[in-house]
Design a protein around this motif. Structure first.
Motif, PDB file in Angstrom:
ATOM      1  N   ILE A  52     -19.909  18.589  12.064  1.00  0.00           N
ATOM      2  CA  ILE A  52     -20.480  19.039  13.339  1.00  0.00           C
ATOM      3  C   ILE A  52     -21.267  20.334  13.130  1.00  0.00           C
ATOM      4  O   ILE A  52     -22.373  20.500  13.666  1.00  0.00           O
ATOM      5  CB  ILE A  52     -19.369  19.240  14.395  1.00  0.00           C
ATOM      6  CG1 ILE A  52     -18.639  17.910  14.661  1.00  0.00           C
ATOM      7  CG2 ILE A  52     -19.944  19.795  15.698  1.00  0.00           C
ATOM      8  CD1 ILE A  52     -17.385  18.046  15.513  1.00  0.00           C
ATOM      9  N   TYR A  83     -24.357  26.373  20.207  1.00  0.00           N
ATOM     10  CA  TYR A  83     -23.867  25.163  19.544  1.00  0.00           C
ATOM     11  C   TYR A  83     -23.358  25.483  18.143  1.00  0.00           C
ATOM     12  O   TYR A  83     -22.291  25.018  17.722  1.00  0.00           O
ATOM     13  CB  TYR A  83     -24.996  24.133  19.499  1.00  0.00           C
ATOM     14  CG  TYR A  83     -24.651  22.801  18.859  1.00  0.00           C
ATOM     15  CD1 TYR A  83     -23.341  22.308  18.830  1.00  0.00           C
ATOM     16  CD2 TYR A  83     -25.658  22.011  18.304  1.00  0.00           C
ATOM     17  CE1 TYR A  83     -23.050  21.079  18.248  1.00  0.00           C
ATOM     18  CE2 TYR A  83     -25.371  20.780  17.718  1.00  0.00           C
ATOM     19  CZ  TYR A  83     -24.065  20.321  17.689  1.00  0.00           C
ATOM     20  OH  TYR A  83     -23.774  19.110  17.102  1.00  0.00           O
ATOM     21  N   CYS A 135     -11.992  19.114  19.422  1.00  0.00           N
ATOM     22  CA  CYS A 135     -13.382  19.463  19.070  1.00  0.00           C
ATOM     23  C   CYS A 135     -14.138  20.008  20.285  1.00  0.00           C
ATOM     24  O   CYS A 135     -14.807  21.040  20.197  1.00  0.00           O
ATOM     25  CB  CYS A 135     -14.103  18.240  18.513  1.00  0.00           C
ATOM     26  SG  CYS A 135     -13.438  17.628  16.951  1.00  0.00           S
ATOM     27  N   LEU A 165     -15.856  23.768  21.059  1.00  0.00           N
ATOM     28  CA  LEU A 165     -17.315  23.696  21.163  1.00  0.00           C
ATOM     29  C   LEU A 165     -17.785  24.277  22.488  1.00  0.00           C
ATOM     30  O   LEU A 165     -18.701  25.110  22.530  1.00  0.00           O
ATOM     31  CB  LEU A 165     -17.758  22.239  21.032  1.00  0.00           C
ATOM     32  CG  LEU A 165     -19.228  21.954  20.746  1.00  0.00           C
ATOM     33  CD1 LEU A 165     -19.667  22.587  19.437  1.00  0.00           C
ATOM     34  CD2 LEU A 165     -19.465  20.462  20.702  1.00  0.00           C
ATOM     35  N   SER A 200     -19.417  25.195  17.202  1.00  0.00           N
ATOM     36  CA  SER A 200     -19.016  24.278  16.126  1.00  0.00           C
ATOM     37  C   SER A 200     -18.397  25.028  14.954  1.00  0.00           C
ATOM     38  O   SER A 200     -17.550  24.484  14.238  1.00  0.00           O
ATOM     39  CB  SER A 200     -20.218  23.447  15.652  1.00  0.00           C
ATOM     40  OG  SER A 200     -21.272  24.278  15.212  1.00  0.00           O
TER      41      SER A 200
END
Length: 387
Positions: free
Chosen positions: A373, A325, A303, A307, A329
């Motif tokens: 997310i 962001y 992750c 990211l 994501s």
């Protein structure tokens, strides 16, 4: 007849499970993998790999990669070329380096560690698209950048996978052909692929519309798909690589939408569910508790690397932190592309059976976490937190 009974059971159960997983907002491919795990040797032992299942799953990979190529919108990549390339490069380089090094710390050999990094450099944008559509962000600059980066990510991932398979052959894999000859054959293959995309595919698809046969354009597309898969295999690449570029070639013709409407029911009705169930059939849970630390650490890194890598690439191109962001994501989900890469690598002896189940588990966990997310990022984009 026993295979037909098994196939009927696989299709019935995967449809049922996929229905409920979609209703719960979980990617249906995860449900299909769970069917293979539960019904396979890992738990109940009702279904085992057979020659027919192997053949069907191989066709499933080829058709799935053809559809992935078909959905690769090169015009979108051209429109958002600079930010998309920055996002794709950052989102591929960081997982390869960080997850490769982490794998070595867990005691894997360098070549296997490198391949695990390549698996997690992949992105499955279909899951992100569903979330972006829910928030009406498909046409936003963030959504368009994610889609463009996913195209570059797919193409880059396929090329890296091709190089690794070539190196494996050169290291004394199943091929006795010398590495320079393999590289020359592959260079000819990719040169021919350009000709296919530029001239041959448009001509053949136009010709198929004039033929007096049933479903001629779909049959011609299948010929291109299987033909390119066979040629790729001939030059020591995965057949899925050839199918992917065949999909890109057909995507650049006027028949693109018609072929997509023909191939998706064909693939998802029979072959693709068998592929995902087969992923579960290969998995073993004997050493799950022993591998728990590896799974947890690699899931967190899966992750974070996307990211930070993709989000950082977006911010370098002028996006603010909130948009970075969202974009980062949006690239976390691995899904089909990572599963295909893992399967191809497993069959090419790039990944041992000891770590195959663990890697698939990490792919599944990262894919489940990704939409949550992304939803959090989109909510912050519309309602930024002030300090």
């Amino acid at each position: 007849m026993s295979f037909i009974i098994t196939l009927t059971g696989i299709l019935f159960v995967t449809q049922l499970v996929s229905h409920f997983f979609n209703r719960w907002g979980i990617p249906d491919v995860i449900g299909q993998i769970l069917v293979g795990i539960v019904a396979g040797p890992a738990v109940l032992g009702w279904i085992h790999q057979t020659a027919m299942i192997e053949e069907f799953q191989e066709i499933g990979v080829i058709v799935l990669m053809f559809i992935a190529g078909l959905e690769s919108d090169l015009s979108l990549l051209k429109k958002y070329l600079k930010p998309a390339m920055a996002v794709a490069v950052g989102g591929m380089a960081l997982p390869i380096v960080v997850m490769g090094l982490a794998s070595q710390l867990f005691g894997l050999q360098w070549f296997e560690s490198l391949f695990i990094g390549v698996i997690f450099s992949a992105t499955s944008v279909s899951i992100s698209v569903a979330v972006l559509r829910e928030f009406n962000q498909i046409d936003s600059k963030e959504g368009a950048t994610v889609l463009g980066a996913a195209v570059a990510d797919d193409i880059g991932g396929v090329l890296i996978l091709s190089v690794l398979i070539s190196l494996m052959n050169g290291k004394g894999g199943e091929s006795s052909t010398s590495l320079p000859l393999i590289i020359m054959m592959q260079a000819i293959f990719f040169g021919g692929t350009y000709l296919l995309v530029r001239w041959l595919a448009p001509y053949l698809m136009h010709l198929s519309k004039r033929m007096l046969t049933t479903a001629a354009p779909a049959v011609m597309a299948m010929i291109l798909c299987l033909g390119m898969a066979s040629l790729a295999d001939l030059v020591h690449l995965s057949g899925a690589v050839g199918a992917f570029f065949a999909g890109i070639a057909v995507a650049n013709t006027k028949a693109r939408h018609d072929i997509a409407e023909a191939f998706e029911p064909l693939g998802y009705a029979v072959f693709i569910p068998v592929f995902f169930v087969n992923v579960g059939l290969v998995m073993r849970l004997n050493h799950f508790l022993d591998s728990l630390v590896f799974i947890v650490v690699m899931t967190i890194l899966a992750c974070l690397t996307k990211l930070i890598g993709s989000g950082g690439g977006a911010m370098l191109m002028g996006f603010d932190r909130q948009s970075g962001y969202v974009i980062g994501s949006g690239m976390i989900a691995r899904g089909e592309m990572a599963l295909i890469t893992a399967q191809i690598g497993y069959e090419a002896h790039l990944l041992s059976s000891k770590y195959y189940s663990d890697v698939i588990t990490v792919v599944v966990l990262a894919t489940v976490l990704a939409p949550f997310i992304l939803k959090h990022a989109l909510k912050r984009l519309h309602h930024p937190v002030t300090y």
